[in-house]
Motif scaffolding. Structure first.
Motif, short mmCIF file in Angstrom:
data_model
loop_
_atom_site.label_atom_id
_atom_site.label_comp_id
_atom_site.label_asym_id
_atom_site.label_seq_id
_atom_site.Cartn_x
_atom_site.Cartn_y
_atom_site.Cartn_z
N ALA A 1 49.94 55.54 -11.80
CA ALA A 1 49.39 56.73 -11.13
C ALA A 1 49.97 56.89 -9.73
O ALA A 1 50.38 57.99 -9.34
CB ALA A 1 47.87 56.63 -11.07
N LEU A 2 50.04 55.79 -8.97
CA LEU A 2 50.61 55.88 -7.62
C LEU A 2 52.09 56.25 -7.68
O LEU A 2 52.59 57.00 -6.83
CB LEU A 2 50.41 54.56 -6.88
CG LEU A 2 48.96 54.20 -6.51
CD1 LEU A 2 48.90 52.84 -5.81
CD2 LEU A 2 48.34 55.27 -5.64
N GLY A 3 52.79 55.71 -8.66
CA GLY A 3 54.19 56.07 -8.83
C GLY A 3 54.37 57.54 -9.13
O GLY A 3 55.24 58.21 -8.58
N ALA A 4 53.51 58.07 -10.00
CA ALA A 4 53.58 59.49 -10.34
C ALA A 4 53.28 60.35 -9.12
O ALA A 4 53.92 61.38 -8.89
CB ALA A 4 52.59 59.80 -11.46
N LEU A 5 52.30 59.92 -8.30
CA LEU A 5 51.98 60.67 -7.09
C LEU A 5 53.15 60.65 -6.12
O LEU A 5 53.41 61.63 -5.41
CB LEU A 5 50.73 60.08 -6.42
CG LEU A 5 49.42 60.20 -7.22
CD1 LEU A 5 48.27 59.57 -6.43
CD2 LEU A 5 49.10 61.64 -7.54
N GLY A 6 53.86 59.52 -6.07
CA GLY A 6 55.03 59.44 -5.21
C GLY A 6 56.13 60.39 -5.66
O GLY A 6 56.73 61.10 -4.85
N TRP A 7 56.40 60.42 -6.95
CA TRP A 7 57.41 61.34 -7.47
C TRP A 7 56.99 62.79 -7.32
O TRP A 7 57.83 63.69 -7.23
CB TRP A 7 57.70 61.03 -8.95
CG TRP A 7 58.53 59.79 -9.15
CD1 TRP A 7 58.14 58.61 -9.69
CD2 TRP A 7 59.91 59.62 -8.78
NE1 TRP A 7 59.17 57.70 -9.69
CE2 TRP A 7 60.28 58.30 -9.15
CE3 TRP A 7 60.86 60.44 -8.18
CZ2 TRP A 7 61.56 57.79 -8.93
CZ3 TRP A 7 62.14 59.94 -7.97
CH2 TRP A 7 62.48 58.64 -8.34
N ALA A 8 55.68 63.04 -7.28
CA ALA A 8 55.17 64.41 -7.09
C ALA A 8 55.05 64.78 -5.62
O ALA A 8 54.51 65.84 -5.29
CB ALA A 8 53.82 64.56 -7.78
N ASN A 9 55.54 63.90 -4.73
CA ASN A 9 55.58 64.16 -3.28
C ASN A 9 54.19 64.27 -2.64
O ASN A 9 54.01 65.04 -1.72
CB ASN A 9 56.40 65.42 -2.98
CG ASN A 9 57.86 65.28 -3.35
OD1 ASN A 9 58.46 64.22 -3.13
ND2 ASN A 9 58.44 66.31 -3.93
N PHE A 10 53.23 63.51 -3.15
CA PHE A 10 51.93 63.44 -2.49
C PHE A 10 52.05 62.51 -1.29
O PHE A 10 52.76 61.50 -1.33
CB PHE A 10 50.86 62.90 -3.44
CG PHE A 10 50.30 63.94 -4.36
CD1 PHE A 10 49.12 64.60 -4.06
CD2 PHE A 10 50.95 64.26 -5.55
CE1 PHE A 10 48.59 65.55 -4.91
CE2 PHE A 10 50.43 65.22 -6.40
CZ PHE A 10 49.25 65.87 -6.09
N ASN A 11 51.34 62.85 -0.22
CA ASN A 11 51.31 62.01 0.96
C ASN A 11 50.02 61.19 0.98
O ASN A 11 48.96 61.69 0.62
CB ASN A 11 51.38 62.86 2.24
CG ASN A 11 52.73 63.49 2.42
OD1 ASN A 11 53.75 62.96 1.99
ND2 ASN A 11 52.77 64.64 3.07
N LEU A 12 50.14 59.94 1.41
CA LEU A 12 48.97 59.07 1.50
C LEU A 12 48.18 59.43 2.75
O LEU A 12 48.74 59.58 3.83
CB LEU A 12 49.43 57.61 1.57
CG LEU A 12 48.39 56.52 1.24
CD1 LEU A 12 47.91 56.67 -0.19
CD2 LEU A 12 49.01 55.15 1.45
N ASN A 13 46.87 59.62 2.60
CA ASN A 13 46.02 59.95 3.73
C ASN A 13 44.70 59.23 3.58
O ASN A 13 44.54 58.39 2.69
CB ASN A 13 45.83 61.46 3.85
CG ASN A 13 45.36 62.09 2.55
OD1 ASN A 13 44.40 61.62 1.94
ND2 ASN A 13 46.05 63.13 2.10
N MET A 14 43.74 59.58 4.43
CA MET A 14 42.49 58.81 4.45
C MET A 14 41.70 58.94 3.15
O MET A 14 40.89 58.07 2.83
CB MET A 14 41.62 59.24 5.63
CG MET A 14 41.25 60.69 5.64
SD MET A 14 40.33 61.08 7.15
CE MET A 14 40.15 62.84 6.98
N PHE A 15 41.91 60.02 2.38
CA PHE A 15 41.23 60.14 1.09
C PHE A 15 42.07 59.57 -0.05
O PHE A 15 41.57 58.84 -0.90
CB PHE A 15 40.90 61.60 0.80
CG PHE A 15 39.66 62.08 1.50
CD1 PHE A 15 38.51 61.33 1.49
CD2 PHE A 15 39.65 63.27 2.19
CE1 PHE A 15 37.36 61.75 2.14
CE2 PHE A 15 38.52 63.72 2.85
CZ PHE A 15 37.37 62.95 2.83
#
Length: 788
Positions: A279-293
């Motif tokens: 899931a984290l890998g997919a979020l990375g490829w989808a250009n999601f940024n890590l934030n407080m949520f």
């Protein structure tokens, strides 16, 4: 009791012949695809993991303090426009120096040396401090520095200090009224703030603090947006590692204690871990940024997936003990428990979809990420639990013989579940009525919770930034900027009489507004020239503006000279306390707007945006949660094709939310962004226990089997897994108490508490309610027509 448990364990052989219609419309069968070729599936999985690792390295951190309020609203667009035209506040490091002997001659000399050294730090554009103050200018000459190269001594020094404390430019702005706190505003290069160089720059500043002021006895702290962003960035990175390690350890330890076999621990705990990675890998490829949520996505994925992996593993384990081979055991586990797994992920998905109705881009992105992670977790768990089980379980017959006679841990949980079930179904009407009244009472308390928001809750409170801001609140009226943007109409210039008068009127209005202090603008310089130089003509004003450093001019005048800002500061109070200040200022400015038509005058700044929008955003999220109650109940009822199920899941679903709200009320807390998002997500996740029980009850409800016996059997068969998963899930969420971010700590413990309350609701509310509704259905429709 033990004999009845043995009957339940043997009963798993027969239950596969239960209802043929799947509550998941056959979607659970995706879990049987991978198990047909387990080795090939592992090879594909390995390739996906490699891709996920690269994807994780693509994830960046969004440390913007305005991220919660980022939206398409007019107010936020105006705020963005101001930060682009007047970028100083986004790049200011606030150095707070405090001590009773601050203005002692020796300390002042060292403080000046420190200020000089700060200007040499790589990445700085300039600074403002009490040493920036000037004396009254002589006619035709530029003003000399207030501080001479060599400080006077004795009585002359005491007189000089009184002059410094009474200087109009620095008093109450850069130096507190009592002379015990000094503020140094250090402007950084925007490229440094946006890059990894910020860590080195802040580190260099801290090193100078220790080197130049370490032996003075003065307390030196850093605050400001860049420092807060760096602290958020570091906290997010550190928390992510903590959550991964502690959450995984909790799952593994509890699984190995109760299963007592490495193979079952792997089958139960590894699919959630892999789901996290994918899931984290997919979020990375989808250009999601890590934030407080998004930082809590790791424990949330663990919550979503571990519950179902435990249910599947327990079901397969029971079938192995009953004598089935491993292929049949895991296949039947997927067919029987899989539909409930699909439905639990569906309700979690609805929770994340509900977040799409927020005005905040950050919360909407969190909802999108959560929905994607939910889908990935579902596929991973349904596919990997049977694959790992088939590959790792050995000697099924020996296993069955061993655990039929030695299964003390799980058997103790079964006994406990049976004890509760017997009592709950004994008087279902009475217990249901008590549950209705109790939940209704808690709901009244929950309805009285008020929205709360403070900027400090988004910043690590165990670091310097919050403490330094608190000192500025106490000594210099606050650290949070509230700006008034003035845009000129066509035909008017910066130095036209009408423009200068407009700036003067706005400045005076801001100064008179209670709660706003430390007001700066072009009018500050104009007043000083009028008082000290005896001249306020435009030519003199232009001359002084032209010699002021560029980074100082850009604080108040944009590069095109078609807009200015009057800057004030307010304390970091709760938004409910700041909103009256902002509204009063805005209403007071109406007189200026009428007096100077054509000039656009708007109150903006992060504090103003937060005060205006936080309450409405939180209330909207809370209303969305209320709508979610109904949507999820209808969704589950349609899936089971039963109105009994629809009504049975309402009270257990609402109870964790209103109970958590009551705890917040008892603690004197209100609804914050973190708490309302935690309750929204926990509601969907907490229904996992409800769905798994109702699915089991559906399978146990056979012709000739009484409702009470069906409830008892369903409780005994799914109860141990529900209890264990709740413990693991609560542990996985409560690790957030180690975070430096107050909002994440609140999210974590409240989510963990909600999960525990969901188990309480499942054991003590769902069973009597379901029993009472089944009896009601039998009276209305007849005993031969199934209720579930």
């Amino acid at each position: 009791m033990l004999e009845k448990h043995r009957e339940n364990e043997v009963h798993v052989d027969k239950v596969e012949q239960g209802p043929t219609s799947s509550i998941a419309f056959g979607l659970e069968r995706i879990g049987l695809i991978a198990v047909r070729a387990p080795i090939l599936s592992c090879i594909v999985l390995l390739a996906l993991i490699v891709g996920a690792v690269f994807g994780i390295h693509r994830i960046k951190i969004d440390d913007s303090l305005s991220q919660l309020f980022r939206s398409n609203t007019r107010e936020f667009k105006q705020y963005e426009e101001v930060t682009k035209k007047f970028p100083a506040e986004e790049f200011d490091v606030l150095v707070v120096v405090e001590g009773k002997n601050l203005l002692a001659r020796n300390n002042l000399e060292k403080l000046r040396d420190f200020v000089t050294d700060l200007q040499l730090v790589d990445g700085t554009r300039g600074l403002v401090s009490l040493f920036s103050a000037r004396q009254a200018p002589a006619p035709g000459k530029l003003p000399a520095a207030l501080f001479p190269p060599e400080l006077p001594e004795g009585a002359a020094y005491d007189k000089f200090i009184e002059t410094v404390k009474n200087n109009e430019i620095i008093r109450g702005k850069l130096l507190s009224e009592d002379g015990t706190l000094a503020l140094i505003v250090l402007s950084l290069d925007p490229q440094v703030v946006a890059s990894s160089k910020l860590t080195k720059t802040i580190g260099d500043i801290r090193a100078l603090m220790k080197e130049d002021l370490g032996d003075t006895g003065l307390n030196v702290q850093l605050s400001g947006v860049p420092v807060m962003q760096l602290e958020i960035r570091n906290a997010v990175e550190r928390d992510g590692l903590t959550y991964n390690i502690l959450g995984i350890l909790a799952g593994c330890i509890i699984a190995i204690i109760f299963f007592r076999k490495i193979s079952f621990m792997v089958a139960a705990a590894f699919p959630p871990m892999i789901a996290i990675l994918l899931a984290l890998g997919a979020l990375g490829w989808a250009n999601f940024n890590l934030n407080m949520f998004l930082n809590v996505m790791t424990p949330l994925i663990m919550v979503i997936s571990f519950s179902d992996s435990m249910q599947l593993t327990f079901a397969a384990r029971d079938r192995l003990i009953a004598g089935q081979d491993k292929f049949t055991a895991f296949k039947n586990a997927v067919l029987v428990v899989g539909p409930a797994c699909v439905l639990t992920h569906g309700t979690a998905g609805i929770s994340f979809i509900a977040l799409q109705f927020s005005d905040s881009d950050l919360i909407r992105k969190f909802g999108e990420a959560g929905l994607a992670a939910t889908i990935i977790a579902l596929v991973a768990v349904l596919s990997l639990v049977p694959v790992f089980g088939v590959l790792l379980v050995r000697n099924e017959k020996l296993f069955a013989v061993k655990f039929q006679s030695a299964d003390a841990g799980v058997q103790a949980l079964r006994n406990f579940c049976y004890w509760i079930a017997v009592r709950m179904v004994g008087r279902p009407g009475l217990f249901s009525l008590i549950a209705v009244l109790f939940v209704a009472g808690l709901g009244v308390i929950y309805a009285n919770l008020e929205p709360r928001y403070r900027l400090a809750d988004q910043v690590p409170d165990k670091r310097q930034a919050v403490a330094a801001s608190d000192r500025l609140d106490a000594k210099l009226t606050g650290a949070n900027p509230v700006n008034v943007l003035i845009q000129f109409p066509k035909g008017e210039t910066l130095y036209s009489p009408e423009t200068l008068q407009t700036i003067a009127d706005v400045h005076a209005t801001v100064e008179k507004t209670a709660g706003v202090g430390n007001v700066w603008s072009l009018e500050t310089l104009r007043r000083w020239l009028a008082e000290k130089a005896g001249s306020a003509d435009v030519a003199t004003l232009k001359e002084y503006v032209s010699v002021i450093p560029e980074h100082l001019v850009r604080r108040f005048i944009d590069a095109e000279q078609d807009a200015v800002v009057v800057a004030g500061r307010v304390p970091d109070k709760d938004s409910s306390q700041l909103l009256p200040i902002v509204d009063k200022l805005d209403s007071e400015l109406d007189a200026v707007r009428k007096k100077h038509p054509g000039y656009e005058i708007a109150v903006t700044g992060l504090a103003a945006i937060a005060a205006r929008n936080s309450a409405s955003m939180i209330e909207k999220l809370n209303r969305g949660l209320t709508v979610e109650f109904a949507l999820v109940a209808i969704f589950i009822g349609l899936a089971f094709r039963s109105w009994v199920v629809m009504f049975a899941c309402i009270l257990p679903g609402i109870f964790p939310v209103v109970m958590s709200g009551t705890v917040l009320w008892a603690m004197g807390e209100g609804l914050q962004f973190a708490s309302v998002v935690a309750l929204t997500v926990s509601f969907g996740l907490g229904l996992s226990a409800t769905i798994h029980f109702l699915n089991r009850l559906r399978l146990e409800s056979k012709p000739g089997v009484g409702a009470a016996l069906a409830v008892e059997r369903a409780t005994v068969l799914v109860g141990p897994a529900l209890i264990l998963t709740t413990v693991v899930l609560a542990c996985g969420l409560v690790v957030t108490v180690f975070s430096d971010l107050p909002s994440l700590r609140l999210f974590g413990w409240l989510s963990a508490f909600s999960m525990v309350m969901a188990l309480v609701a499942d054991l003590f509310i769902l069973r009597p309610t379901a029993m009472w509704l089944i009896n009601l259905h039998a009276r209305l429709q007849g005993p031969d027509k199934p209720a579930i």
